[in-house]
Design a protein around this motif. Structure first.
Motif, PDB file in Angstrom:
ATOM      1  N   PHE A   1     -13.982 -29.922 -12.066  1.00 56.27           N
ATOM      2  CA  PHE A   1     -13.038 -28.703 -11.801  1.00 56.27           C
ATOM      3  C   PHE A   1     -12.194 -29.210 -10.696  1.00 56.27           C
ATOM      4  N   ALA A   2     -10.904 -29.109 -11.015  1.00 57.80           N
ATOM      5  CA  ALA A   2      -9.919 -29.351  -9.834  1.00 57.80           C
ATOM      6  C   ALA A   2      -9.869 -27.859  -9.046  1.00 57.80           C
ATOM      7  N   VAL A   3      -9.576 -28.189  -7.693  1.00 59.94           N
ATOM      8  CA  VAL A   3      -9.611 -26.965  -6.929  1.00 59.94           C
ATOM      9  C   VAL A   3      -8.037 -26.294  -7.000  1.00 59.94           C
ATOM     10  N   GLU A   4      -7.040 -27.028  -7.496  1.00 57.81           N
ATOM     11  CA  GLU A   4      -5.591 -26.717  -7.837  1.00 57.81           C
ATOM     12  C   GLU A   4      -5.205 -25.786  -6.356  1.00 57.81           C
ATOM     13  N   ASN A   5      -4.829 -24.383  -6.719  1.00 61.49           N
ATOM     14  CA  ASN A   5      -4.593 -23.765  -5.665  1.00 61.49           C
ATOM     15  C   ASN A   5      -5.656 -22.516  -5.421  1.00 61.49           C
ATOM     16  N   GLN A   6      -6.825 -22.865  -5.615  1.00 59.44           N
ATOM     17  CA  GLN A   6      -7.986 -22.082  -5.513  1.00 59.44           C
ATOM     18  C   GLN A   6      -8.002 -20.884  -6.395  1.00 59.44           C
ATOM     19  N   HIS A   7      -7.085 -20.915  -7.408  1.00 59.36           N
ATOM     20  CA  HIS A   7      -7.065 -19.688  -8.233  1.00 59.36           C
ATOM     21  C   HIS A   7      -7.352 -20.275  -9.787  1.00 59.36           C
ATOM     22  N   ASN A   8      -8.100 -21.334  -9.709  1.00 64.34           N
ATOM     23  CA  ASN A   8      -8.503 -21.914 -10.838  1.00 64.34           C
ATOM     24  C   ASN A   8      -9.761 -21.600 -11.475  1.00 64.34           C
ATOM     25  N   PHE A   9      -9.808 -20.406 -12.101  1.00 64.03           N
ATOM     26  CA  PHE A   9     -11.057 -20.005 -12.774  1.00 64.03           C
ATOM     27  C   PHE A   9     -11.223 -20.201 -14.333  1.00 64.03           C
ATOM     28  N   VAL A  10     -12.250 -21.015 -14.522  1.00 60.70           N
ATOM     29  CA  VAL A  10     -12.296 -21.304 -15.946  1.00 60.70           C
ATOM     30  C   VAL A  10     -13.286 -20.532 -16.664  1.00 60.70           C
ATOM     31  N   LEU A  11     -13.089 -19.743 -17.868  1.00 60.25           N
ATOM     32  CA  LEU A  11     -13.843 -18.958 -18.589  1.00 60.25           C
ATOM     33  C   LEU A  11     -14.912 -19.768 -19.538  1.00 60.25           C
ATOM     34  N   PHE A  12     -16.090 -19.469 -19.646  1.00 61.39           N
ATOM     35  CA  PHE A  12     -17.028 -20.063 -20.675  1.00 61.39           C
ATOM     36  C   PHE A  12     -17.485 -18.649 -21.131  1.00 61.39           C
ATOM     37  N   PRO A  13     -17.245 -18.309 -22.636  1.00 62.23           N
ATOM     38  CA  PRO A  13     -17.972 -17.359 -23.222  1.00 62.23           C
ATOM     39  C   PRO A  13     -19.088 -17.768 -23.868  1.00 62.23           C
ATOM     40  N   VAL A  14     -20.136 -16.997 -23.535  1.00 60.53           N
ATOM     41  CA  VAL A  14     -21.519 -17.675 -23.938  1.00 60.53           C
ATOM     42  C   VAL A  14     -22.311 -16.499 -24.458  1.00 60.53           C
ATOM     43  N   GLN A  15     -23.140 -16.825 -25.353  1.00 59.14           N
ATOM     44  CA  GLN A  15     -23.971 -16.061 -26.091  1.00 59.14           C
ATOM     45  C   GLN A  15     -25.417 -15.993 -25.605  1.00 59.14           C
ATOM     46  N   VAL A  16     -25.832 -14.908 -25.119  1.00 60.97           N
ATOM     47  CA  VAL A  16     -27.091 -14.971 -24.279  1.00 60.97           C
ATOM     48  C   VAL A  16     -28.077 -13.802 -24.989  1.00 60.97           C
ATOM     49  N   PRO A  17     -29.234 -13.846 -25.409  1.00 63.24           N
ATOM     50  CA  PRO A  17     -29.862 -12.901 -25.881  1.00 63.24           C
ATOM     51  C   PRO A  17     -30.447 -12.131 -24.787  1.00 63.24           C
ATOM     52  N   PRO A  18     -30.841 -10.792 -25.123  1.00 65.78           N
ATOM     53  CA  PRO A  18     -31.395  -9.870 -24.028  1.00 65.78           C
ATOM     54  C   PRO A  18     -32.398 -10.490 -23.442  1.00 65.78           C
ATOM     55  N   GLY A  19     -32.861 -10.277 -22.256  1.00 66.18           N
ATOM     56  CA  GLY A  19     -34.263 -10.573 -21.538  1.00 66.18           C
ATOM     57  C   GLY A  19     -33.894 -11.345 -20.220  1.00 66.18           C
ATOM     58  N   ARG A  20     -34.580 -12.044 -19.653  1.00 63.93           N
ATOM     59  CA  ARG A  20     -34.740 -12.637 -18.611  1.00 63.93           C
ATOM     60  C   ARG A  20     -34.454 -14.082 -18.587  1.00 63.93           C
ATOM     61  N   HIS A  21     -33.434 -14.569 -17.986  1.00 63.29           N
ATOM     62  CA  HIS A  21     -32.921 -16.073 -18.066  1.00 63.29           C
ATOM     63  C   HIS A  21     -32.809 -16.724 -16.703  1.00 63.29           C
ATOM     64  N   VAL A  22     -32.714 -18.050 -16.757  1.00 60.87           N
ATOM     65  CA  VAL A  22     -32.746 -18.886 -15.555  1.00 60.87           C
ATOM     66  C   VAL A  22     -31.294 -19.462 -15.837  1.00 60.87           C
ATOM     67  N   VAL A  23     -30.519 -19.683 -14.929  1.00 60.93           N
ATOM     68  CA  VAL A  23     -29.255 -20.146 -14.644  1.00 60.93           C
ATOM     69  C   VAL A  23     -29.351 -21.213 -13.565  1.00 60.93           C
ATOM     70  N   ARG A  24     -29.250 -22.644 -13.875  1.00 61.76           N
ATOM     71  CA  ARG A  24     -29.244 -23.948 -13.012  1.00 61.76           C
ATOM     72  C   ARG A  24     -27.761 -24.387 -12.919  1.00 61.76           C
ATOM     73  N   VAL A  25     -27.383 -24.583 -11.608  1.00 67.41           N
ATOM     74  CA  VAL A  25     -26.201 -25.143 -11.497  1.00 67.41           C
ATOM     75  C   VAL A  25     -26.396 -26.548 -10.402  1.00 67.41           C
ATOM     76  N   VAL A  26     -25.797 -27.579 -11.014  1.00 66.10           N
ATOM     77  CA  VAL A  26     -25.685 -28.902 -10.118  1.00 66.10           C
ATOM     78  C   VAL A  26     -24.370 -29.350 -10.005  1.00 66.10           C
ATOM     79  N   SER A  27     -24.091 -29.726  -8.807  1.00 62.46           N
ATOM     80  CA  SER A  27     -22.816 -30.427  -8.682  1.00 62.46           C
ATOM     81  C   SER A  27     -22.948 -31.866  -8.386  1.00 62.46           C
ATOM     82  N   GLY A  28     -21.834 -32.679  -8.586  1.00 69.26           N
ATOM     83  CA  GLY A  28     -21.631 -33.895  -8.500  1.00 69.26           C
ATOM     84  C   GLY A  28     -21.940 -34.533  -7.018  1.00 69.26           C
TER      85      GLY A  28
END
Length: 156
Positions: A83-110
């Motif tokens: 992900f490039a910073v560009e002008n700090q207005h670079n928001f990338v959309l990821f449309p995701v299908q997620v079933p109802p219920g409790r979930h865990v999101v994990r984010v790891v940076s380089g």
């Protein structure tokens, strides 16, 4: 006569071999079919209009430009890219299908920053989430932020 018998015997043997070398009797159908493939993950990136979760990801760090971010939900990787910073207005959309219920999101940076958060998808309706990576110019520290809500997110 012996030659005739030998020829007849040879021909009979040949015909018997040809008759026996045809296709083997069919095995029961169940044993001939391939094993079922593993079930498709319940969490996956889909077309925008089919998504339960609109996930926006951005790099807000001029110091770490670009940065690799890997995002998974319930162990299914849905984002893995620079992900490039560009002008700090670079928001990338990821449309995701997620079933109802409790979930865990994990984010790891380089750069080694990692977060793990839980969230709950409702039975109906769409959720809107944002992940932003930051590293202040004064080296105050690298971090990843997670935000989710039930109304669309407005970006300035």
């Amino acid at each position: 006569m012996d030659r005739l018998r030998a020829a007849i015997l040879s021909t009979t043997t040949l015909l018997a071999m040809v008759g026996c070398s045809g296709p083997a009797p069919s095995a029961p159908t169940a044993s001939r079919t391939a094993p079922p493939s593993p079930a498709a993950p319940t969490v996956r990136v889909v077309e925008e209009d089919r998504a339960d979760l609109h996930l926006w990801v951005t790099n807000q760090s001029f110091r770490d430009d670009p940065v690799v971010l890997t995002v998974s939900i319930d162990g299914t990787k849905i984002v893995d890219r620079h992900f490039a910073v560009e002008n700090q207005h670079n928001f990338v959309l990821f449309p995701v299908q997620v079933p109802p219920g409790r979930h865990v999101v994990r984010v790891v940076s380089g750069t080694g920053v990692e977060i793990q958060e839980t969230f709950t998808m409702p039975e109906a309706g769409r959720q809107y989430a944002a992940i932003d990576y930051e590293n202040a110019m004064d080296d105050a520290g690298r971090k990843v932020n997670w935000f989710i809500r039930s109304t669309p997110i407005a970006f300035a």
